[in-house]
Design an enzyme around this catalytic site. Structure first.
Site, mmCIF file in Angstrom:
data_model
loop_
_atom_site.group_PDB
_atom_site.id
_atom_site.type_symbol
_atom_site.label_atom_id
_atom_site.label_comp_id
_atom_site.label_asym_id
_atom_site.label_seq_id
_atom_site.Cartn_x
_atom_site.Cartn_y
_atom_site.Cartn_z
ATOM 1 C CD GLU A 298 12.117 -2.049 0.112
ATOM 2 O OE1 GLU A 298 12.870 -3.054 0.172
ATOM 3 O OE2 GLU A 298 12.553 -0.883 0.099
ATOM 4 C CD GLU B 45 4.453 -1.634 0.375
ATOM 5 O OE1 GLU B 45 4.826 -0.515 -0.054
ATOM 6 O OE2 GLU B 45 4.868 -2.110 1.435
#
Length: 368
Positions: free
Chosen positions: A335, A190
């Site tokens: 991420e 994310e």
């Protein structure tokens, strides 16, 4: 993909989502002794490969006992979305960094890009709710804006139920698309400035942590600001008390979550629906896992926890869940980077199961 969902009303979205959940079958845990017997008969002392053996047995169960075990090819989705709660000063970074980092993903310059390339993942970025206009077309981008970020959880729900269901269904569709394209393992990460705050709120709502126990520095918040961040989490829990107390996982996710958290939860559900292993990243991905597992407990059997984040509460969260991560490298980038680094471990676990000789096959007397 998303355009097919936008005309649907709440009841239709809910019905479609429940149909997809009904397709998820639990992993057959009766296969675990079969896997363990095979691992115990390989040319090594019992249990000497530790978590690699545990991972190999999990992969065997996920595969339904079909050999050879495989985690290649693998697809990483990194989902980007903004959060209204950044208005409360819970992050050291400004909201526009979400968009800037999404552009960095598309240019190939982020940590997740480097680590996916190193470990052998294919990569796609997903814009599920980044503030601002659509980004230019890129082969590495799935543009699927559900909203221009969430509302401020300190004052009410982050998302409507419709938005939450659309995000979950988007994630399910992404996983299904990957499965149809021959991927054998999925990961999800994310990017969303402020997203450790809704994650902390979900840990409080679902696991009983207090706000001060659940918050950490996120993208670099000074230690002296953690008390304020905890106060914002407490305010969010109070503002959304009725949704939390309802016992409905969808209500709680809509109230406290984020668009990227819901999409990640959907990808986890979709991995389970497609019978694929899912490597779970760090702090925020674990909040997504909690959402997925409360919506459908069977999803747990398909999930392998990649790493223990250095975000302060993650170790306690994993302990509460009874989970042991493959890696603990002091990482807290998000991420999907922790999941990216763990893929070679999953690949190694599959190789152990597939390629090691048995005692009899190697002519080794293990009774000596």
């Amino acid at each position: 993909m998303l355009s097919a969902l936008k005309p649907l009303k709440l009841g239709q979205l809910s019905e479609l989502f429940q149909q997809k959940l009904a397709d998820i079958k639990p992993v057959d845990d009766k296969l675990r002794p079969v896997a363990q017997a095979h691992l115990d008969n390989l040319t090594k002392p019992l249990g000497s490969l530790g978590r690699l053996e545990d991972t190999a047995a999990r992969l065997f169960c996920i595969a339904g006992g079909k050999l050879p075990l495989a985690v290649d090819k693998a697809m990483m989705f990194t989902i980007a979305a903004d959060h209204g709660v950044v208005a409360e000063g819970v992050s050291s970074a400004k909201q526009e960094v979400t968009r800037q980092m999404l552009q960095n993903f598309l240019a190939g310059g982020a940590g997740i890009n480097a680590l996916c390339k190193s470990a052998g993942w294919d990569f796609l970025a997903v814009d599920a709710g980044v503030a601002g206009p659509e980004l230019p077309h890129s082969p590495a981008l799935i543009s699927a804006k559900i909203a221009l970020g969430t509302q401020n959880i300190a004052y009410g729900p982050a998302m409507s139920k419709e938005q939450t269901l659309m995000a979950l269904l988007l994630g399910l569709d992404l996983a299904l698309l990957a499965a149809k394209r021959g991927y054998r393992c999925l990961g999800a990460g994310e990017m969303g400035i402020g997203n450790t705050t809704p994650s902390s709120a979900l840990f409080c709502a679902w696991l009983g942590f207090t706000p001060i126990e659940s918050v950490g520095v996120g993208a670099g918040l000074p230690q002296e600001a953690l008390a304020h961040k905890a106060q914002v989490v407490a305010k969010a829990l109070s503002a959304n008390k009725s949704s939390i107390d309802s016992g409905d996982a969808l209500d709680a996710l809509a109230a406290l979550g984020g668009l990227e958290i819901a999409v990640m939860a959907g990808i986890m559900l979709g991995a389970a629906q497609s019978g694929l292993p899912m490597l779970i990243d760090g702090f925020i991905a674990t909040a997504a896992y909690l959402a997925a597992s409360r919506l459908c407990p069977a999803v747990d059997g398909y999930c392998i926890f990649a790493h223990c984040s250095a975000e302060s509460a993650h170790k306690a969260v994993l302990e509460k869940l009874g989970k042991t991560a493959l890696l603990d490298l002091g990482m807290r980038l998000g991420e999907g980077t922790g999941a990216a680094v763990a893929l070679p471990m999953a690949r190694a676990a599959a190789a152990v199961y597939n390629d090691m000789a048995s005692f009899a096959g190697a002519g080794v007397n293990h009774n000596v």
